[in-house]
Design an enzyme around this catalytic site. Structure first.
Site, PDB file in Angstrom:
ATOM      1  N   PRO A  15      54.694 -39.539  17.234  1.00  0.00           N
ATOM      2  CA  PRO A  15      55.163 -38.915  15.993  1.00  0.00           C
ATOM      3  C   PRO A  15      54.142 -38.003  15.327  1.00  0.00           C
ATOM      4  CG  PRO A  15      54.793 -41.278  15.692  1.00  0.00           C
ATOM      5  CD  PRO A  15      54.725 -41.009  17.168  1.00  0.00           C
ATOM      6  N   ASN A  16      54.681 -36.923  14.795  1.00  0.00           N
ATOM      7  CA  ASN A  16      53.945 -35.918  14.019  1.00  0.00           C
ATOM      8  C   ASN A  16      53.059 -35.008  14.863  1.00  0.00           C
ATOM      9  OD1 ASN A  16      54.959 -36.773  11.411  1.00  0.00           O
ATOM     10  ND2 ASN A  16      53.719 -38.604  11.700  1.00  0.00           N
ATOM     11  N   ARG A  23      49.149 -29.393  11.021  1.00  0.00           N
ATOM     12  CA  ARG A  23      48.923 -30.741  10.484  1.00  0.00           C
ATOM     13  C   ARG A  23      47.425 -31.064  10.471  1.00  0.00           C
ATOM     14  NH1 ARG A  23      49.561 -36.363  13.717  1.00  0.00           N
ATOM     15  NH2 ARG A  23      49.189 -37.724  11.939  1.00  0.00           N
ATOM     16  N   TYR A  28      42.746 -32.628  13.545  1.00  0.00           N
ATOM     17  CA  TYR A  28      43.455 -32.526  14.820  1.00  0.00           C
ATOM     18  C   TYR A  28      43.324 -31.169  15.509  1.00  0.00           C
ATOM     19  CZ  TYR A  28      45.494 -36.822  12.975  1.00  0.00           C
ATOM     20  OH  TYR A  28      45.669 -38.085  12.457  1.00  0.00           O
ATOM     21  N   ASN A  79      49.336 -40.033  23.931  1.00  0.00           N
ATOM     22  CA  ASN A  79      48.810 -40.146  22.571  1.00  0.00           C
ATOM     23  C   ASN A  79      49.950 -40.748  21.748  1.00  0.00           C
ATOM     24  OD1 ASN A  79      47.916 -39.922  19.983  1.00  0.00           O
ATOM     25  ND2 ASN A  79      47.125 -37.844  20.194  1.00  0.00           N
ATOM     26  N   ALA A  82      50.711 -42.567  15.472  1.00  0.00           N
ATOM     27  CA  ALA A  82      50.728 -43.718  14.556  1.00  0.00           C
ATOM     28  C   ALA A  82      51.220 -44.996  15.233  1.00  0.00           C
ATOM     29  CB  ALA A  82      51.585 -43.389  13.342  1.00  0.00           C
ATOM     30  N   HIS A  85      48.964 -48.018  16.421  1.00  0.00           N
ATOM     31  CA  HIS A  85      48.482 -49.083  15.536  1.00  0.00           C
ATOM     32  C   HIS A  85      49.573 -50.083  15.163  1.00  0.00           C
ATOM     33  CE1 HIS A  85      45.472 -45.991  15.399  1.00  0.00           C
ATOM     34  NE2 HIS A  85      46.258 -45.178  14.719  1.00  0.00           N
ATOM     35  N   ASP A  92      54.459 -52.828  25.609  1.00  0.00           N
ATOM     36  CA  ASP A  92      55.211 -53.574  26.626  1.00  0.00           C
ATOM     37  C   ASP A  92      55.836 -52.627  27.641  1.00  0.00           C
ATOM     38  OD1 ASP A  92      54.508 -55.911  25.372  1.00  0.00           O
ATOM     39  OD2 ASP A  92      56.499 -56.338  24.541  1.00  0.00           O
ATOM     40  N   GLU A 103      45.053 -43.564  27.375  1.00  0.00           N
ATOM     41  CA  GLU A 103      45.359 -43.398  25.946  1.00  0.00           C
ATOM     42  C   GLU A 103      44.436 -42.319  25.381  1.00  0.00           C
ATOM     43  OE1 GLU A 103      44.747 -47.074  23.848  1.00  0.00           O
ATOM     44  OE2 GLU A 103      44.796 -46.102  21.868  1.00  0.00           O
ATOM     45  N   HIS A 105      43.390 -39.895  21.929  1.00  0.00           N
ATOM     46  CA  HIS A 105      43.482 -39.546  20.507  1.00  0.00           C
ATOM     47  C   HIS A 105      42.643 -38.306  20.258  1.00  0.00           C
ATOM     48  CE1 HIS A 105      45.545 -43.247  19.681  1.00  0.00           C
ATOM     49  NE2 HIS A 105      44.655 -43.853  20.454  1.00  0.00           N
ATOM     50  N   LEU A 106      43.213 -37.377  19.546  1.00  0.00           N
ATOM     51  CA  LEU A 106      42.478 -36.146  19.227  1.00  0.00           C
ATOM     52  C   LEU A 106      41.274 -36.464  18.347  1.00  0.00           C
ATOM     53  CD1 LEU A 106      45.732 -34.207  18.512  1.00  0.00           C
ATOM     54  CD2 LEU A 106      44.061 -33.434  20.208  1.00  0.00           C
ATOM     55  N   SER A 107      41.504 -37.311  17.350  1.00  0.00           N
ATOM     56  CA  SER A 107      40.424 -37.666  16.425  1.00  0.00           C
ATOM     57  C   SER A 107      39.737 -38.941  16.913  1.00  0.00           C
ATOM     58  CB  SER A 107      40.993 -37.879  15.016  1.00  0.00           C
ATOM     59  OG  SER A 107      41.859 -39.001  14.997  1.00  0.00           O
ATOM     60  N   ARG A 112      37.532 -43.510  11.268  1.00  0.00           N
ATOM     61  CA  ARG A 112      38.496 -43.258  10.204  1.00  0.00           C
ATOM     62  C   ARG A 112      38.842 -44.568   9.488  1.00  0.00           C
ATOM     63  NH1 ARG A 112      43.118 -39.576  12.481  1.00  0.00           N
ATOM     64  NH2 ARG A 112      43.545 -39.469  10.234  1.00  0.00           N
ATOM     65  N   ARG A 116      43.120 -47.765  11.778  1.00  0.00           N
ATOM     66  CA  ARG A 116      43.232 -46.902  12.964  1.00  0.00           C
ATOM     67  C   ARG A 116      42.377 -47.414  14.130  1.00  0.00           C
ATOM     68  NH1 ARG A 116      46.232 -42.355  11.251  1.00  0.00           N
ATOM     69  NH2 ARG A 116      45.865 -41.984   9.040  1.00  0.00           N
TER      70      ARG A 116
END
Ligand code: DQA
Length: 153
Positions: A15-16, A23, A28, A79, A82, A85, A92, A103, A105-107, A112, A116
């Site tokens: 999402p997002n 954003r 990001y 990625n 949200a 978390h 699963d 996995e 993550h950009l950040s 943070r 997170r």
């Protein structure tokens, strides 16, 4: 001799992440998801991998796509955004997938907010890349190319 089939990698974003570029660019980056995906596609060609992209803001759609990836893709780069978390369902589904999962993550999620730092996905992932921006996707793809060609030998 017939040409060997390219291993196919599914690159997923949660999402997002469809809003990348506008954003929170300080977190990001300023590339759009389309721009990142076209760079991933170019790298996949170089590495001899097939690649497909999937982004959704909905947990169920992500779970459905991971289920369909079972047997159809050699590996997944995800990625989960949200849902990293919060989502036992995505974890699963990825465990059911069975192939290597990276996995991304950009950040740097560990620099943070505390919430997170918790990932439901890391426990089933081959590895995690966080904080390298779009280069995290490229590193994940290179890792999968190396791993999958090793398995073939
Ligand atoms: C993110 C980090 C998550 O905490 C956040 O919810 C995202 C993006 C990242 O790429 O840094 O949406 O996964």
């Amino acid at each position: 001799m017939p040409k060997a089939k390219k291993p196919k990698i599914l690159v997923m974003n949660g999402p997002n992440l469809n809003m990348l570029g506008t954003r929170e660019p300080h977190l990001y980056g300023s590339d759009t998801l389309e721009a990142i995906n076209s760079q991933i596609r170019a790298l996949a060609v170089e590495l001899g991998l097939g690649v497909e992209f999937f982004q959704s803001n909905s947990q169920g759609a992500l779970v459905d796509k991971i289920q369909q990836a079972h047997g159809a893709f050699a590996g997944i780069v995800i990625n989960p955004a949200a849902y990293t978390h919060t989502s036992v369902a995505i974890r699963d589904a990825l465990a059911f997938f069975g192939g290597p999962v990276v996995e991304v993550h950009l950040s740097n999620i560990h620099r943070r907010e505390d919430f997170r730092s918790i990932s439901y996905v890391s426990g089933i992932a081959a590895g995690v890349v966080a904080g390298l921006g779009k280069h995290g996707y490229f590193a994940a793809l290179r890792f999968l190319a190396a791993t999958l060609s090793q398995n073939k030998a």
